[in-house]
Design a protein around this motif. Structure first.
Motif, PDB file in Angstrom:
ATOM      1  N   LEU A 154       0.829  -1.207   0.000  1.00 48.94           N
ATOM      2  CA  LEU A 154       0.000   0.000   0.000  1.00 48.94           C
ATOM      3  C   LEU A 154       0.864   1.258   0.000  1.00 48.94           C
ATOM      4  CD1 LEU A 154      -2.849  -1.095   2.443  1.00 48.94           C
ATOM      5  CD2 LEU A 154      -2.853  -1.114  -0.055  1.00 48.94           C
ATOM      6  N   ARG A 155       1.977   1.188   0.704  1.00 51.37           N
ATOM      7  CA  ARG A 155       2.892   2.341   0.692  1.00 51.37           C
ATOM      8  C   ARG A 155       3.508   2.515  -0.702  1.00 51.37           C
ATOM      9  NH1 ARG A 155       5.740   6.214   2.411  1.00 51.37           N
ATOM     10  NH2 ARG A 155       8.016   6.324   2.187  1.00 51.37           N
ATOM     11  N   ALA A 156       3.765   1.425  -1.401  1.00 51.26           N
ATOM     12  CA  ALA A 156       4.322   1.524  -2.748  1.00 51.26           C
ATOM     13  C   ALA A 156       3.374   2.285  -3.676  1.00 51.26           C
ATOM     14  CB  ALA A 156       4.614   0.130  -3.300  1.00 51.26           C
ATOM     15  N   PHE A 157       2.071   2.063  -3.526  1.00 50.99           N
ATOM     16  CA  PHE A 157       1.108   2.826  -4.314  1.00 50.99           C
ATOM     17  C   PHE A 157       1.177   4.307  -3.948  1.00 50.99           C
ATOM     18  CE2 PHE A 157      -1.088  -1.309  -4.935  1.00 50.99           C
ATOM     19  CZ  PHE A 157      -1.195  -1.267  -6.313  1.00 50.99           C
ATOM     20  N   GLU A 158       1.237   4.597  -2.671  1.00 46.89           N
ATOM     21  CA  GLU A 158       1.283   5.992  -2.217  1.00 46.89           C
ATOM     22  C   GLU A 158       2.490   6.725  -2.785  1.00 46.89           C
ATOM     23  OE1 GLU A 158      -0.728   7.829  -0.491  1.00 46.89           O
ATOM     24  OE2 GLU A 158      -2.029   6.523   0.716  1.00 46.89           O
ATOM     25  N   VAL A 159       3.672   6.147  -2.640  1.00 43.35           N
ATOM     26  CA  VAL A 159       4.872   6.866  -3.063  1.00 43.35           C
ATOM     27  C   VAL A 159       4.986   6.906  -4.581  1.00 43.35           C
ATOM     28  CG1 VAL A 159       6.065   6.367  -0.894  1.00 43.35           C
ATOM     29  CG2 VAL A 159       6.380   4.835  -2.847  1.00 43.35           C
ATOM     30  N   SER A 160       4.426   5.909  -5.260  1.00 45.77           N
ATOM     31  CA  SER A 160       4.414   5.959  -6.729  1.00 45.77           C
ATOM     32  C   SER A 160       3.563   7.125  -7.214  1.00 45.77           C
ATOM     33  CB  SER A 160       3.864   4.646  -7.299  1.00 45.77           C
ATOM     34  OG  SER A 160       4.723   3.564  -7.013  1.00 45.77           O
ATOM     35  N   ALA A 161       2.415   7.319  -6.566  1.00 43.20           N
ATOM     36  CA  ALA A 161       1.553   8.448  -6.927  1.00 43.20           C
ATOM     37  C   ALA A 161       2.256   9.770  -6.653  1.00 43.20           C
ATOM     38  CB  ALA A 161       0.237   8.359  -6.157  1.00 43.20           C
TER      39      ALA A 161
END
Length: 464
Positions: A154-161
Motif C-alpha cells: 500500500l505504501r508503494a502505491f502511495e509513493v508511486s503516486a
C-alpha cells in the motif's frame, strides 16, 4: 468533505452490440498524464520494459538507475521521431522495487522526467503507468489484509503516486494459492471458488484502497487489474501441453468476473495489457483497455496474436529486457513495432475502415484456438451478457464459464473450431462440472474445505 464512495453495479452492457466493439474507441475515455486521452479515437503504444538479467541490490543500484534512464530517453526519442500522437510507458516493478517503495518511487521519477521533457520540447502527449508487484503472497497461507507485506504494498502505491505515476495498476493474487492447485488437476469446482469467491473479495478490498490513493492525488487514475496469475498461467500451461486448451479458454472467460470488481470499486481504465479479459471490461464498463498480442512474443507465446488487438485502446508488448539488438536497445525497438501497429489501426479508423481491419484481425485467429474463440467481439458480448445477468461474483463467474463452454461447443458442432478428441472430451467434462456446481458458494466452500481450506486465510477474504 469528499463524498462517500458507492461501489458501481453493472447490470447492463455499455456496449451491447459486437459491431460497436472496435479498437481506439471506448464509451468512457480516460484523460490522464500529460494531455493524453485514451479511448477517444486513437490507439496508442504502451511500451513495457524491464532490466536485463542482473541482481538488484544496493551494489547494483547505480546500474539499475542507468538502465531506466536509458530506457526512458530512448523510447521517448523513438516516439518523437516517429511522430507518435501519444505514448504510454508502463513501469512494472520487480519485487525488490515494491519491497523497498523508495526504489520504485525513484525510478518513477526518472521515467516521468523523460516524459515531461518530451512534452515540453515536442508536445508529445503521454502518461506513465506504474504497476507495483503484489508481494502479499508471502507466507502460507498468505495473509492479504494485514502484516508487513500488505503495508509495504500500500505504501508503494502511495509513493508511486507522489513520484509522478499517472495510472496505477496491479496484478493481484487473491485466491491464487487455491487456483494454482486446482488448475493443475483441472478441479473445476475449486477453480470456480478461487475465481468467483476468493479473488473478488480480495479485489474489492484492495481496489478500494487503490482508489483512495488516487483520490488523495488528483490526476492519478486507478487503471485496472489483471488475471495474469490465473488465466495467463492457464494459457502458458496449455501452450506447453500441460492442460487442455479448452480449460484455458474457459478459465479466461471466468476470470472476467473477477476483473470487473476493480471497476465496481472505482477503477477507470485503461485495463492492464496482460489482462486478456479486457474486451469484456470494455463491453460491460465502457472503459478503455490495453491489450497485447503478437508484439508480446518477446515475453511469452500465445495463440491470440492478432485477435487481441481487435478492441484495444492501448497496444502493448508485455515486457522486454533492456538488451542490445542490431538496431538498438530492445525497448526502443518494440516502441517502433508498436507504433507501426498503431499507425495501421489509426489509419483504418481515419478512413472509415476500422471495423474491416478489426474483422480481419479477428478472422485470422478466431477459430484456430479455443483461446482465440473466446476473444472475438461476438464472444465478448456473449460472455459479458452472461456476467451482467447475475449480481453475485460467484454466480457471474459460473455464468461466464458456462457461456464459454456453450460458444466453444457451438463452434465445434458447426465445424468452425477443430477440437482433438481429448479436447472435446475435456470440454464436455468442464461443462458438466460447471452445471453441477452448488447454487450457493457457501455450500461449495464447505465441500472444498478438507482439500483446500489450509491454502487460504479466511480473515484475508472476510470469511472468518
Amino acid at each position: 468533505m469528499r463524498a462517500e464512495f458507492t461501489p458501481r453495479v453493472f447490470s447492463n452492457l455499455a456496449i451491447g452490440n459486437a459491431d460497436d466493439l472496435v479498437f481506439g474507441v471506448a464509451p468512457h475515455p480516460v484523460r490522464c498524464g500529460l494531455g493524453l486521452e485514451i479511448g477517444s479515437g486513437k490507439v496508442y503504444p504502451e511500451v513495457n520494459f524491464t532490466l536485463p538479467t542482473m541482481e538488484l541490490t544496493e551494489a547494483t543500484w547505480t546500474q539499475v538507475r542507468a538502465h531506466y534512464e536509458e530506457i526512458g530517453r530512448q523510447v521517448v526519442a523513438r516516439a518523437v521521431r516517429l511522430k507518435s500522437p501519444g505514448l504510454v510507458l508502463e513501469f512494472e516493478h520487480l519485487p525488490p522495487m515494491t519491497e523497498r517503495p523508495e526504489w520504485g518511487a525513484e525510478l518513477t521519477q526518472i521515467l516521468k522526467a523523460r516524459l515531461m521533457e518530451a512534452q515540453e520540447k515536442s508536445g508529445l502527449p503521454s502518461a506513465l503507468r506504474v504497476t507495483p508487484t503484489d508481494i502479499r503472497e508471502k507466507g502460507k497461507p498468505p495473509r492479504l489484509r494485514r502484516g508487513e507485506p500488505c503495508e509495504t504494498l500500500l505504501r508503494a502505491f502511495e509513493v508511486s503516486a507522489e513520484a509522478g505515476a499517472d495510472i496505477l495498476s496491479i496484478e493481484s493474487v487473491g485466491g491464487k494459492a487455491v487456483h494454482d492447485k486446482a488448475l493443475v488437476v483441472a478441479d473445476i469446482p475449486a477453480i470456480a471458488f478461487a475465481l468467483g469467491v476468493l479473488a473478488p473479495r480480495d479485489m474489492a478490498w484492495l481496489w478500494a484502497r487503490i482508489r483512495e490513493v488516487c483520490e488523495r492525488r488528483p490526476g492519478v487514475v486507478p487503471g485496472g487489474d489483471s488475471a495474469c496469475g490465473f488465466a495467463n498461467t492457464a494459457m502458458h500451461l496449455a501452450g506447453q501441453k500441460m492442460l487442455p486448451e479448452v480449460l484455458a479458454a474457459v478459465v479466461r472467460a471466468m476470470s472476467a468476473a473477477r476483473a470487473l470488481v476493480a471497476f465496481e470499486q472505482g477503477a477507470l481504465g485503461p485495463s492492464k495489457d496482460c489482462a486478456y479479459e479486457g474486451p469484456v471490461m470494455k463491453a460491460i464498463a465502457g472503459v478503455p483497455i490495453a491489450m497485447e498480442g503478437k508484439s508480446a512474443a518477446c515475453a511469452h507465446f500465445s495463440p491470440v496474436g492478432n485477435i487481441a488487438s481487435a478492441m484495444c485502446d492501448l497496444w502493448s508488448n508485455e515486457s522486454v529486457q533492456n538488451v542490445r539488438l542490431l538496431s538498438g536497445n530492445a525497448p526502443e525497438v518494440f516502441a517502433e513495432l508498436l507504433e507501426y501497429d498503431c499507425r495501421l489501426m489509426n489509419a483504418a479508423s481515419a478512413s472509415g475502415q476500422a471495423k474491416a481491419l478489426r474483422d480481419l484481425m479477428t478472422l485470422s485467429d478466431e477459430w484456430l484456438s479455443p483461446q482465440a474463440a473466446v476473444l472475438s467481439p461476438a464472444a465478448t458480448i456473449e460472455i459479458a451478457s452472461a456476467i451482467v445477468s447475475k449480481t453475485d461474483p460467484y454466480d457471474r463467474t459460473v455464468a461466464a464459464g458456462r457461456a464459454a463452454v456453450d460458444l466453444l461447443d457451438r463452434g465445434a458442432r458447426e465445424g468452425r473450431l477443430a477440437l482433438a478428441r481429448k479436447e472435446r472430451q475435456w470440454l464436455d467434462r468442464i461443462g458438466e462440472a460447471l452445471e453441477a456446481l452448488p447454487a450457493d458458494w457457501r455450500d461449495l466452500q464447505a465441500q472444498l474445505e478438507p482439500q483446500y481450506g489450509h491454502l487460504y486465510d479466511k480473515e484475508s477474504y472476510g470469511l472468518a
